[in-house]
Design an enzyme around this catalytic site. Structure first.
Site, PDB file in Angstrom:
ATOM      1  N   ASP A  47       0.842  -1.191   0.000  1.00 19.20           N
ATOM      2  CA  ASP A  47       0.000   0.000   0.000  1.00 19.20           C
ATOM      3  C   ASP A  47       0.882   1.246   0.000  1.00 19.20           C
ATOM      4  O   ASP A  47       2.002   1.219   0.539  1.00 19.20           O
ATOM      5  CB  ASP A  47      -0.899   0.020   1.235  1.00 19.20           C
ATOM      6  CG  ASP A  47      -2.000  -1.036   1.169  1.00 19.20           C
ATOM      7  OD1 ASP A  47      -2.308  -1.505   0.060  1.00 19.20           O
ATOM      8  OD2 ASP A  47      -2.543  -1.374   2.235  1.00 19.20           O
ATOM      9  N   TYR A  75       5.118  -9.146   8.310  1.00 21.12           N
ATOM     10  CA  TYR A  75       4.733  -7.755   8.497  1.00 21.12           C
ATOM     11  C   TYR A  75       4.691  -7.427   9.984  1.00 21.12           C
ATOM     12  O   TYR A  75       4.330  -8.274  10.809  1.00 21.12           O
ATOM     13  CB  TYR A  75       3.334  -7.490   7.927  1.00 21.12           C
ATOM     14  CG  TYR A  75       3.166  -7.819   6.466  1.00 21.12           C
ATOM     15  CD1 TYR A  75       3.302  -6.834   5.492  1.00 21.12           C
ATOM     16  CD2 TYR A  75       2.847  -9.113   6.048  1.00 21.12           C
ATOM     17  CE1 TYR A  75       3.138  -7.129   4.147  1.00 21.12           C
ATOM     18  CE2 TYR A  75       2.678  -9.420   4.708  1.00 21.12           C
ATOM     19  CZ  TYR A  75       2.828  -8.425   3.759  1.00 21.12           C
ATOM     20  OH  TYR A  75       2.663  -8.719   2.435  1.00 21.12           O
ATOM     21  N   ASP A  89      -7.747   1.529   6.768  1.00 24.34           N
ATOM     22  CA  ASP A  89      -6.486   2.107   7.226  1.00 24.34           C
ATOM     23  C   ASP A  89      -6.716   3.553   7.646  1.00 24.34           C
ATOM     24  O   ASP A  89      -7.849   4.065   7.588  1.00 24.34           O
ATOM     25  CB  ASP A  89      -5.392   1.984   6.168  1.00 24.34           C
ATOM     26  CG  ASP A  89      -5.702   2.753   4.885  1.00 24.34           C
ATOM     27  OD1 ASP A  89      -6.623   3.601   4.884  1.00 24.34           O
ATOM     28  OD2 ASP A  89      -5.020   2.510   3.874  1.00 24.34           O
ATOM     29  N   ARG A 181      -4.742  -5.045   6.201  1.00 21.27           N
ATOM     30  CA  ARG A 181      -5.895  -4.208   6.532  1.00 21.27           C
ATOM     31  C   ARG A 181      -7.113  -5.051   6.888  1.00 21.27           C
ATOM     32  O   ARG A 181      -7.905  -4.688   7.757  1.00 21.27           O
ATOM     33  CB  ARG A 181      -6.222  -3.273   5.366  1.00 21.27           C
ATOM     34  CG  ARG A 181      -5.244  -2.111   5.224  1.00 21.27           C
ATOM     35  CD  ARG A 181      -5.631  -1.212   4.062  1.00 21.27           C
ATOM     36  NE  ARG A 181      -5.388  -1.841   2.772  1.00 21.27           N
ATOM     37  CZ  ARG A 181      -6.134  -1.642   1.684  1.00 21.27           C
ATOM     38  NH1 ARG A 181      -7.183  -0.832   1.748  1.00 21.27           N
ATOM     39  NH2 ARG A 181      -5.837  -2.225   0.547  1.00 21.27           N
TER      40      ARG A 181
END
Length: 304
Positions: A47, A75, A89, A181
């Site tokens: 993103d 992550y 987000d 997300r």
């Protein structure tokens, strides 16, 4: 006859530590320009507001992109509890709020169902296609869209910090196609308090680590200079999860022509396994091993 691409015939991988605020496509274009390369691509979109590993393939290394895309990735991300947004987000519009804040113990327990083989619904603002159009475009146009759940392998999902009541930091290792997300959104729903991603960083992807990544500023500093080539990693690093088979000149020639080629005997692969062949230390092809031969699916045309 197709037109020849402009730029250098250069192959390999550059590990970029992507900054926030730029798209993955922008990074690829920057790297291609910096190397004056004739071809480039990336292995797994991040993103725009996310940071961390973006592995960029140049030249013939683009043929190994699927093996990095399919590899495990890790992550670290912070979830803002108490709020849902339309984009899942911090960039989105807040659409629901709650004053409830779960305990650390409740968060750890709620993470357990997210492990293993799960079904995940991508965010509405994502690149998933619906009837040929990107979901994010339809969502921006105000259309009410429904995305189908997709399978995802989550190998690890743990809580690493609780900075305050409103935030929790998590670390996740997962397979191809995972949306952080969606994890934040679904965790907030499971806890009954809503949630969205506040910060996101990819710390490694397959064999590539953020600690080895070149920063945006460093790429600009070294662009179009011979020193930048020193950071280029071998094409075969994209094949780290596949066994290597060695071949003799005759086998290498046949493979380079797209035909099955003999490889040296080995006990590392079985009939039908996917592997890659090398000759004098250089990658020649990827394919399936059958009865002493590699049947190529991708052939590497590397310059001498």
């Amino acid at each position: 006859m197709g037109r020849k691409r402009k730029g250098r015939d250069i192959s390999g991988w550059l590990v970029v530590d992507k900054p926030a605020g730029v798209t993955s496509t922008t990074v690829v274009n920057k790297v291609r320009w910096a190397f004056n390369a004739n071809k480039a691509g990336h292995a797994g979109t991040l993103d725009p507001d996310a940071t961390g590993v973006l592995a960029v393939a140049l030249g013939e290394a683009t043929k190994t992109v699927p093996y990095i895309t399919d590899a495990l990735k890790a992550y670290t991300f912070t979830v803002r509890l108490g709020q849902s947004t339309n984009t899942d987000d911090a960039e989105g519009e807040v659409i629901a709020q709650s004053d409830d804040r779960p305990s650390d113990a409740a968060i750890k327990e709620a993470l357990l169902p997210f492990l293993g083989d799960v079904m995940q619904v991508p965010p509405k603002f994502s690149a998933v296609k619906i009837d040929g159009q990107r979901a994010y475009k339809l969502a921006r146009d105000g259309e009410d869209i429904t995305l189908a759940a997709r399978p995802l392998w989550v190998e690890e999902l743990v809580m690493t910090d609780r900075p305050d009541a409103d935030h929790v930091t998590l670390e996740m290792t997962c397979g191809k196609g995972g949306y952080v997300r969606s994890i934040a959104r679904d965790l907030g729903a499971a806890l009954g308090c809503h949630g969205h991603v506040r910060e996101l960083r990819r710390i490694w992807s397959g064999p590539f680590d953020a600690a080895d990544g070149l920063t945006w500023d460093r790429i600009e500093e070294l662009a179009r200079t011979p020193d930048l080539d020193n950071y280029l990693r071998p094409l075969e690093e994209g094949l780290a999860d596949l066994p290597e088979l060695k071949c003799q000149p005759e086998g290498a020639t046949r493979l380079r022509n797209g035909n099955p080629g003999m490889v040296l005997p080995t006990t590392d692969v079985e009939y039908g396994d996917e592997a890659w062949a090398s000759y004098q230390g250089r990658p020649v092809a990827v394919g399936r091993y059958k009865s002493g031969e590699l049947h190529p699916s991708r052939v590497f045309n590397l310059p001498d």
